[in-house]
Design a protein around this motif. Structure first.
Motif, mmCIF file in Angstrom:
data_model
loop_
_atom_site.group_PDB
_atom_site.id
_atom_site.type_symbol
_atom_site.label_atom_id
_atom_site.label_comp_id
_atom_site.label_asym_id
_atom_site.label_seq_id
_atom_site.Cartn_x
_atom_site.Cartn_y
_atom_site.Cartn_z
ATOM 1 N N LYS A 28 0.808 -1.219 0.000
ATOM 2 C CA LYS A 28 0.000 0.000 0.000
ATOM 3 C C LYS A 28 0.841 1.269 0.000
ATOM 4 O O LYS A 28 1.810 1.384 0.745
ATOM 5 N N ASP A 29 0.439 2.202 -0.851
ATOM 6 C CA ASP A 29 1.031 3.531 -0.847
ATOM 7 C C ASP A 29 0.215 4.428 0.075
ATOM 8 O O ASP A 29 -0.935 4.122 0.408
ATOM 9 N N HIS A 30 0.811 5.543 0.514
ATOM 10 C CA HIS A 30 0.112 6.523 1.346
ATOM 11 C C HIS A 30 0.412 7.919 0.829
ATOM 12 O O HIS A 30 1.515 8.186 0.330
ATOM 13 N N TRP A 31 -0.547 8.797 0.981
ATOM 14 C CA TRP A 31 -0.376 10.169 0.500
ATOM 15 C C TRP A 31 0.776 10.883 1.200
ATOM 16 O O TRP A 31 1.404 11.777 0.623
ATOM 17 N N ASP A 32 1.068 10.470 2.434
ATOM 18 C CA ASP A 32 2.140 11.120 3.202
ATOM 19 C C ASP A 32 3.365 10.212 3.323
ATOM 20 O O ASP A 32 4.087 10.265 4.317
ATOM 21 N N SER A 33 3.605 9.404 2.315
ATOM 22 C CA SER A 33 4.752 8.491 2.321
ATOM 23 C C SER A 33 6.059 9.256 2.435
ATOM 24 O O SER A 33 6.263 10.283 1.778
ATOM 25 N N PHE A 57 3.041 4.856 -6.250
ATOM 26 C CA PHE A 57 3.022 3.543 -6.895
ATOM 27 C C PHE A 57 1.678 2.867 -6.666
ATOM 28 O O PHE A 57 0.928 3.223 -5.745
ATOM 29 N N ASP A 58 1.387 1.920 -7.496
ATOM 30 C CA ASP A 58 0.168 1.123 -7.383
ATOM 31 C C ASP A 58 0.536 -0.298 -7.796
ATOM 32 O O ASP A 58 0.769 -0.564 -8.975
ATOM 33 N N ILE A 59 0.619 -1.190 -6.834
ATOM 34 C CA ILE A 59 1.116 -2.545 -7.066
ATOM 35 C C ILE A 59 0.047 -3.554 -6.658
ATOM 36 O O ILE A 59 -0.562 -3.442 -5.588
ATOM 37 N N ASP A 60 -0.181 -4.518 -7.510
ATOM 38 C CA ASP A 60 -1.134 -5.577 -7.179
ATOM 39 C C ASP A 60 -0.617 -6.444 -6.037
ATOM 40 O O ASP A 60 0.573 -6.409 -5.688
ATOM 41 N N TYR A 61 -1.510 -7.242 -5.482
ATOM 42 C CA TYR A 61 -1.140 -8.128 -4.380
ATOM 43 C C TYR A 61 -2.030 -9.364 -4.424
ATOM 44 O O TYR A 61 -3.054 -9.391 -5.131
#
Length: 615
Positions: free
Chosen positions: A356-361, A475-479
């Motif tokens: 998971k990505d986060h807006w405040d990464s 990023f957007d990664i499948d899982y």
């Protein structure tokens, strides 16, 4: 053409001395470190912009980052050199991971330090100490004090404004700051300031969980070429050898008989040092309280005695160790888990699974979720192996205390997610982000808590990190099982540590599930939830277990029976009763209209559904 070649040769010879001088200076950079940044307690100022506590790698990264952003920075180190656990605990085998593009997941200041130790996964400890000091030495805005502890904090309401320092000679001084960064292993400063926290696995009902601690083993007179040959020949199961490191020899789990009952030798992580000695991470010691000095001291003494017995065994059975001697002992233990600070965002295990990505990464984690053994009867396990996931800035901001960031393995992670996020490269990424954030907070006259809600300032934080060389991008990664009907309830089980996907992130969702497996999910889940609703059901656990056929495949009606028994129902254990009690939702009702054997997916969904209602 001939004239051009001659001209190029003349130019090359002319610049060779300068090229040689460049490489010579680079090679010897660590031998020419000044002490200009180092001060004694009586020499430091009474106030700094940023105060970083902890000479750990995270603390070095935080101090360097704050300094580069223009802040007068004080770094307080407990020991006489930098590196903390990595140098004084001899934990010198890096857990380096990669992002989705195949690059190091963690760059920036971590990579600068990594370059200084010759980009070796197994780094030389004396070189590492110099490399950490070199990073500090290159900064004009840092003052460094060694062998100094924080004995107390100064608070104005919930705001941390100062610390009481004491050095090895008993001299004391009170120092004030605008922003503080806690880079201690156990979040000591956050705790002194009153930040809430939990210990061990208390967030999943396992407060008394004590992962194995390790005393590193340091041997001299070892024949590295013979060890490499033993690895290739399959001695003790063989191993992989890469440059100056090796990992494997897993048969030692079974072939070495420990002297102490609460110890075990696992497979070797072994690092060849520049002086041809080796350091080995393999000795596990169980039942140790990492927050108790007496318990840790006891573990060190146990570890020393066990090391002697291990050496005798290796001399007699392991090619290359015939003439080995104990070179030294570490000054401290490798303690894997103690406190976890409660933060504005507590990174859950499900975020790791979902990449998971986060807006405040502020950076990435990418190391497998490694839950270490807690006794001689288990070997630990890997819950998941992510591609990469984001560490939110909110996870650095402790609840109830202002003016402080926590940049260490004790940051705002769940106890399970910490199994991945606690590694050194990720920690140095946290430290670097904390240093930049401290500068922004000071310049903008804003609290860290307010920053967690300010998208513009978080964007500025991210831009500054990228400019410093950090690895940071959306990023957007499948899982595994993304979009599957049962995944929302699998998340419940993952966050409680009830299911294990291993390195492949695979669960037995298509295979039949047994009554025993389902009953374990229910009963262990109730124990791991910390709510009053869950605690009220613990008296019903025995009733559930008494109605389980351990070999039988779970059917719909049996699953409903066990769920109702756990709820305290005894008179009517039917599917309709469960529907009327609201234990089932439309999704599972539509899928279980008839009594049948259940798959793992269906069993997981039912268990997750019940436990979700108790949260």
């Amino acid at each position: 053409m001939k004239r051009l070649i001659v001209t190029l040769i003349i130019i090359l010879y002319a610049i060779l001395p300068f090229i040689g001088k460049f490489f010579y200076e680079e090679t010897n950079a660590l031998d020419n470190i000044s002490t200009d940044n180092i001060a004694t307690l009586d020499q430091i100022k009474e106030k700094y912009d940023v105060i970083v506590i902890g000479g750990e790698p995270e603390g070095v990264a935080a101090a360097v980052s704050a300094s580069r952003n223009g802040q007068a920075t004080l770094l307080v180190a407990q020991r006489e050199a930098l590196g903390g656990l990595m140098t004084f605990g001899m934990l010198n085998f890096l857990d380096v991971s990669h992002d989705k593009n195949g690059n190091f997941a963690n760059l920036g200041i971590f990579e600068e330090w990594f370059n200084l130790v010759d980009r070796k996964i197994g780094f030389d400890i004396e070189l590492a100490k110099k490399a950490f000091l070199k990073l500090i030495d290159d900064e004009e805005n840092i003052t460094l004090v060694f062998e100094t502890n924080v004995t107390d904090v100064v608070m104005e309401g919930n705001q941390l404004v100062g610390v009481h320092l004491a050095d090895k000679n008993g001299q004391e001084k009170q120092v004030f700051g605008e922003s503080f960064i806690d880079a201690t292993q156990d979040a000591d400063i956050a705790v002194l300031a009153g930040a809430p926290y939990f210990i061990g696995g208390a967030d999943i009902g396992l407060e008394d969980r004590k992962m194995a601690v390790t005393l590193m083993m340091h041997f001299s007179n070892v024949d590295w070429e013979q060890i490499k040959k033993a690895a290739n020949d399959g001695v003790f199961g063989g191993a992989q050898i890469s440059e100056n490191v090796g990992w494997g020899f897993s048969d030692l789990h079974y072939d070495y008989e420990p002297y102490h009952d609460n110890t075990r030798l696992r497979g070797l992580n072994i690092v060849l040092q520049d002086d041809d000695s080796v350091i080995i991470n393999a000795l596990q010691i169980f039942g140790i309280d990492g927050l108790d000095d007496a318990s840790k001291k006891e573990a060190i003494e146990i570890g020393k005695v066990e090391t002697e017995h291990i050496l005798t065994f290796l001399r007699e059975n392991f090619p290359g160790f015939e003439n080995a001697e104990i070179a030294s002992y570490p000054d401290e233990l490798y303690v894997r888990e103690t406190r976890h600070v409660l933060a504005e965002y507590q990174l859950p295990m499900s975020d790791v699974w979902e990449n998971k990505d986060h807006w405040d990464s502020i950076g990435f984690g990418a190391y497998p979720v490694d839950v270490q053994a807690t006794s001689v009867n288990d070997y630990g396990y890997v819950i998941s192996s992510p591609v990469q996931y984001a560490i939110p800035f909110r996870s650095l901001v402790p609840l109830e205390v202002d003016g402080l960031l926590v940049a260490s393995k004790a940051a705002g992670y769940s106890s399970i997610a910490a199994g991945s996020a606690r590694v050194l490269p990720t920690g140095m990424t946290l430290g670097e982000a904390a240093g930049v954030a401290a500068s922004i907070a000071i310049n903008e006259d804003i609290s860290f808590r307010e920053m967690t809600k300010n998208e513009d300032l978080i964007k500025s934080l991210q831009e500054k990190l990228i400019a410093q060389g950090a690895n940071l991008y959306p990023f957007d990664i499948d899982y595994s099982y993304k979009g599957e009907w049962f995944f929302p309830k699998i998340k419940i089980l993952l966050n409680l540590g009830l299911i294990v996907g291993g390195y492949e992130n695979v669960l037995p969702v298509e295979k039949p599930i047994t009554e025993l497996s389902f009953a374990n999910l229910l009963t262990n889940g109730v124990k791991r939830l910390t709510t009053e609703e869950a605690s009220a059901l613990e008296n019903n656990i025995d009733a559930v277990r008494e109605h389980v056929d351990q070999e039988a495949i779970l059917t719909r009606d049996k699953a409903i029976e066990l769920m109702l028994l756990l709820q305290g129902e005894t008179s009517s254990l039917s599917f309709d009763t469960a529907v009327n009690k609201g234990l089932l939702d439309d999704e599972i009702i539509s899928r279980l209209q008839e009594n049948k054997e259940l798959t793992g997916a269906e069993g997981y969904y039912l268990a997750g559904l019940l436990l979700e209602g108790l949260q």
